[in-house]
Write an enzyme that holds these catalytic residues in place. Structure first.
Site, mmCIF file in Angstrom:
data_model
loop_
_atom_site.group_PDB
_atom_site.id
_atom_site.type_symbol
_atom_site.label_atom_id
_atom_site.label_comp_id
_atom_site.label_asym_id
_atom_site.label_seq_id
_atom_site.Cartn_x
_atom_site.Cartn_y
_atom_site.Cartn_z
ATOM 1 N N ARG A 1 -10.536 -10.258 -12.213
ATOM 2 C CA ARG A 1 -9.340 -9.646 -12.790
ATOM 3 C C ARG A 1 -8.327 -10.746 -13.084
ATOM 4 N NH1 ARG A 1 -6.006 -6.972 -7.732
ATOM 5 N NH2 ARG A 1 -4.489 -6.491 -9.336
ATOM 6 N N ARG A 2 -7.262 -10.385 -13.736
ATOM 7 C CA ARG A 2 -6.130 -11.271 -13.944
ATOM 8 C C ARG A 2 -6.506 -12.578 -14.626
ATOM 9 N NH1 ARG A 2 -2.733 -10.768 -8.264
ATOM 10 N NH2 ARG A 2 -1.494 -9.003 -8.937
ATOM 11 N N HIS B 1 -9.687 0.726 -11.180
ATOM 12 C CA HIS B 1 -9.287 1.665 -10.137
ATOM 13 C C HIS B 1 -7.829 2.076 -10.273
ATOM 14 C CE1 HIS B 1 -8.679 3.553 -6.272
ATOM 15 N NE2 HIS B 1 -7.727 2.684 -6.005
ATOM 16 N N PHE B 2 -6.921 1.095 -10.432
ATOM 17 C CA PHE B 2 -5.525 1.570 -10.435
ATOM 18 C C PHE B 2 -5.119 2.179 -11.770
ATOM 19 C CE2 PHE B 2 -4.823 -3.190 -10.271
ATOM 20 C CZ PHE B 2 -4.410 -3.363 -11.580
ATOM 21 N N HIS B 3 -5.932 1.963 -12.813
ATOM 22 C CA HIS B 3 -5.622 2.697 -14.043
ATOM 23 C C HIS B 3 -6.051 4.163 -13.971
ATOM 24 C CE1 HIS B 3 -4.770 -1.285 -15.838
ATOM 25 N NE2 HIS B 3 -3.941 -0.578 -16.570
ATOM 26 N N TYR C 1 1.712 5.125 -2.488
ATOM 27 C CA TYR C 1 2.017 6.508 -2.092
ATOM 28 C C TYR C 1 3.413 6.911 -2.529
ATOM 29 C CZ TYR C 1 -2.440 6.878 0.020
ATOM 30 O OH TYR C 1 -3.788 6.925 0.167
ATOM 31 N N HIS D 1 0.805 -1.220 0.000
ATOM 32 C CA HIS D 1 0.000 0.000 0.000
ATOM 33 C C HIS D 1 0.840 1.274 0.000
ATOM 34 C CE1 HIS D 1 -3.603 2.189 -0.252
ATOM 35 N NE2 HIS D 1 -3.170 2.978 0.687
#
Lengths: 157, 552
Positions: B437-438, B372-374, B225, B221
């Site tokens: 996913r994946r 989300h992470f894209h 950041y 996580h």
């Protein structure tokens, strides 16, 4: 440290939102019992054949009228591969893995469990609607990951 | 007059880092393009190549290699620009670190390409890759530490020579990011050195799976950041200068970075909400700590728009929103970062959903997470890095970012945005419908799964259209980067790109914000509170460990 008046308002709003969100999540979790899947029971992944309830995978009716479903995941399938449960009853899934990490996720429901070797994951669910539900592995587990699935048939009592 | 830049040793260092970053970028995005076609059954890979190899490469090359090398290139140039030229030792250790990082990268990449490590970038046990994959990862992290310590050394020398002064905001934020990175990596280093390497080389028979997952997410996580904070440096320190303004508040900017150090690490369990082996209480405690990052995020949003509005009004903007039209929209260095910020609004909101304890079950490991992470690392972070690239490379190569290239850059930014909106919206919606996913292409024989190819937005084809546009945009970016590195005309002093650093009034800033010992101490206490008992429990009540499996 100087804070602009508007920034104070903005941050107060932020803090308030934070507290409201967390209270809603917390009350729902610990008062109404909506905690995500979990469990602290351990098993020996190499010795599941003689570890209840995984020595006899499948659907078992319990004394209080609820159901327990024991499922063993291994690359690239589940045992048993097809099950039937009644609609409107409490069904507790207990899943573990024989080899790598998998998941047990029932599409169209909130049953979404990681299946970790050595650990037993537990989740109770009540199926409202009869029908056939698809279960997929949504944690990458190897070259056949995308073939790993099974089906639950929910039937009217 | 000839153009000026930072001294040559730093230029070479930074350009080497950026070169590796963009090499990884183009290969990684190509992998992404292949993936969306495979998922639609529109492409058959040759027998020696497998979907999950490409997926591993895509994740590792973009999320780890591109970001990390870019970040260090950016830090090295900025630290030299704001604190002065590096001494010979700082230069030397930066090179040592860079070489170790690159060696680790090559090692891990060779293992992935040769099919020895199709374990994805999360490398969850008990899938066991070739031991040298883990050695490569360890070298990668150690290399970044050496570069980090070299930069921290440069900062310490500056502080000694400027006793009692507050460091420039860029340097302060760099040091904060480095501290975050070093504390975060302790988890993954412990897992790799003490669990994975002895196990993969056969010195230990089994591995404690749940412990390794928790150590990974202790790192996983704050890793996000580590990507985000350098982008925030761009937002706080660079954008105000580009639009002709100043930093809104020096102390708030510094405070927000401190809050990120405190609240980005003791929160890894929110990636493990649906798994056994961690009591609900600890999952919930870490959920609360996760939510705390909302505070610095809102502070950042406020500061940014305050800068924009103040500057827009200075330029003559009238009324409630008149300032908005006055902003320099034609300047791609600004527009890119502004769009990046817009993407972060749904990105951040989605993050709150993901971390919301039981709500996580709705989306965990579905395509939603990919969406989300894209729109977090894939756009707010990546596009900020693009925006920085447009001036940083010509600044370092002393070339001109010509009008023609600026127009291309605008097209690049716009195509990236369109591609990302299409792809990530499709992914979010498909995820809500339960698409995992994946996965490579599948024909799960069930009506729920067949519907994943039928909607307008909620369709794997929409994802592929978005993905294709994204790859075109990535190719365009590489063209611009190559031009800026080797072919654009050489600059003269009048046309030289500058390294924009906004003025930041630190007179009122409390000194305690730069007392790192205090903040590292508080961070460690929070980590101890959040992790000691559940991790001790995982070790004491461990089930029999797992042997290695090779399921690919």
């Amino acid at each position: 440290m100087h804070l602009h008046k508007y920034e104070k308002i903005w941050l107060t709003f932020g803090f308030a939102a934070l507290i409201i969100f967390l209270s809603v999540v917390g009350v729902s979790a610990f008062h109404q019992g909506h905690t995500p899947a979990g469990g602290l029971q351990k098993v020996d992944p190499d010795n599941l054949e003689s570890t209840p309830p995984f020595d006899n995978p499948g659907v078992h009716e319990k004394k209080d009228g609820s159901y327990e479903v024991a499922v063993v995941a291994e690359a690239f399938g589940y045992t048993p591969g097809k099950i039937q449960v009644p609609a409107g009853e409490k069904v507790t899934f207990k899943v573990t893995s024989k080899d790598v990490t998998h998941s047990f996720s029932i599409v169209d429901t909130n049953v979404n469990m990681m299946v970790v070797p050595g650990q037993v994951n537990e989740k109770t669910h009540v199926f409202r609607d009869p029908g056939k539900y698809l279960i997929v592995c949504n944690e990458y587990c190897g070259s056949g990951h995308h073939f790993m699935s099974m089906e639950i048939e929910v039937v009217d009592q | 007059m000839t153009a000026v830049s930072i001294p040559n040793p730093e230029r070479k260092l930074a350009l080497t880092n950026l070169g590796i970053a963009y090499t990884a970028f183009i290969v990684g995005t190509l992998c992404g393009l292949l993936q969306v076609f495979i998922r639609n059954d529109a492409l058959q890979l040759p027998a020696w190549l497998d979907y999950y190899q490409i997926l591993t490469a895509h994740g590792v090359l973009l999320a780890l290699i591109f970001t990390t090398f870019f970040i260090f290139g950016f830090f090295q140039s900025g630290m030299s620009r704001t604190l002065g030229a590096f001494g010979p030792k700082v230069v030397f250790w930066n090179w040592v670190g860079l070489i170790i990082t690159a060696t680790g990268t090559v090692m891990a990449t060779v293992m992935i390409v040769s099919g020895e490590a199709s374990v994805l970038y999360t490398f969850y046990a008990p899938m066991m890759a070739n031991g040298f994959f883990y050695v490569g990862l360890a070298l990668f992290v150690v290399g970044t530490w050496v570069q980090s310590f070299a930069l921290a050394g440069h900062y310490l020398v500056w502080r000694k020579e400027n006793k009692g002064e507050k460091s420039p905001l860029f340097a302060y934020m760099t040091v904060a990011t480095i501290i975050l990175w070093i504390i975060a990596c302790l988890g993954v280093v412990a897992a790799v050195l003490f669990q994975f390497i002895p196990w993969a080389f056969g010195w230990k028979e089994s591995i404690n799976v749940e412990l390794s997952r928790s150590l990974f997410w202790y790192f996983g996580h704050p890793l996000v950041y580590f990507w985000l904070l350098p982008a925030y440096i761009g937002w706080y320190v660079i954008v105000p200068k580009i639009i002709g303004g100043k930093v809104f508040s020096d102390s708030l900017a510094r405070l927000s970075f401190i809050l990120f150090i405190l609240f980005s690490i003791p929160v890894g369990f929110h990636h493990q909400l649906t798994e056994p082996g961690i009591a609900s209480f600890w999952k919930f405690l870490q959920t609360i700590l996760t939510f705390m990052v909302i505070v610095p995020s809102l502070m950042t949003a406020f500061s940014m728009f305050a800068v924009f509005e103040t500057r827009g009004r200075e330029l003559g903007g009238k009324g409630l929103f008149g300032w908005f039209r006055k902003l320099p929209w034609k300047d791609v260095r600004f527009t890119s970062i502004f769009i990046a910020m817009l993407f972060f609004i749904p990105g951040g909101a989605g993050g709150i959903i993901n971390a919301s304890f039981q709500m996580n079950e709705v989306i965990h490991n579905t395509l939603w997470v990919v969406g989300h992470f894209h729109i977090t690392v894939g756009t707010p972070v990546a596009m900020t890095f693009f925006g920085i690239t447009f001036w940083l490379i010509p600044f370092l190569t002393k070339r001109v970012f010509t009008k023609a290239l600026q127009r291309l850059a605008l097209i690049q930014i716009i195509t990236w945005s369109i591609g990302m909106v299409l792809m990530s919206t499709a992914q979010h919606v498909l995820g809500l419908f339960g698409a995992p996913r994946r996965t490579a292409y599948t024909g799960y024989q069930h009506e729920d799964a067949l519907a994943w190819f039928e909607g307008i937005i909620s369709n794997h084809v929409t994802m592929a259209v978005g993905g294709s546009i994204l790859f075109l945009s990535a190719s365009l970016l590489i063209f611009i980067v190559v031009q800026l590195a080797w072919f654009a005309p050489m600059a003269e002093s009048a046309t030289q790109e500058t390294f924009p650093i906004a003025e930041s009034d630190a007179r009122e800033t409390p000194g305690i914000l730069e007392n790192w010992k205090v903040w590292i101490g508080v961070a460690l206490v929070l980590i101890a509170v959040a992790y000691t008992i559940p991790v001790a429990d995982m070790i004491q009540h461990a089930p029999p460990g797992s042997g290695g499996f090779r399921t690919w």
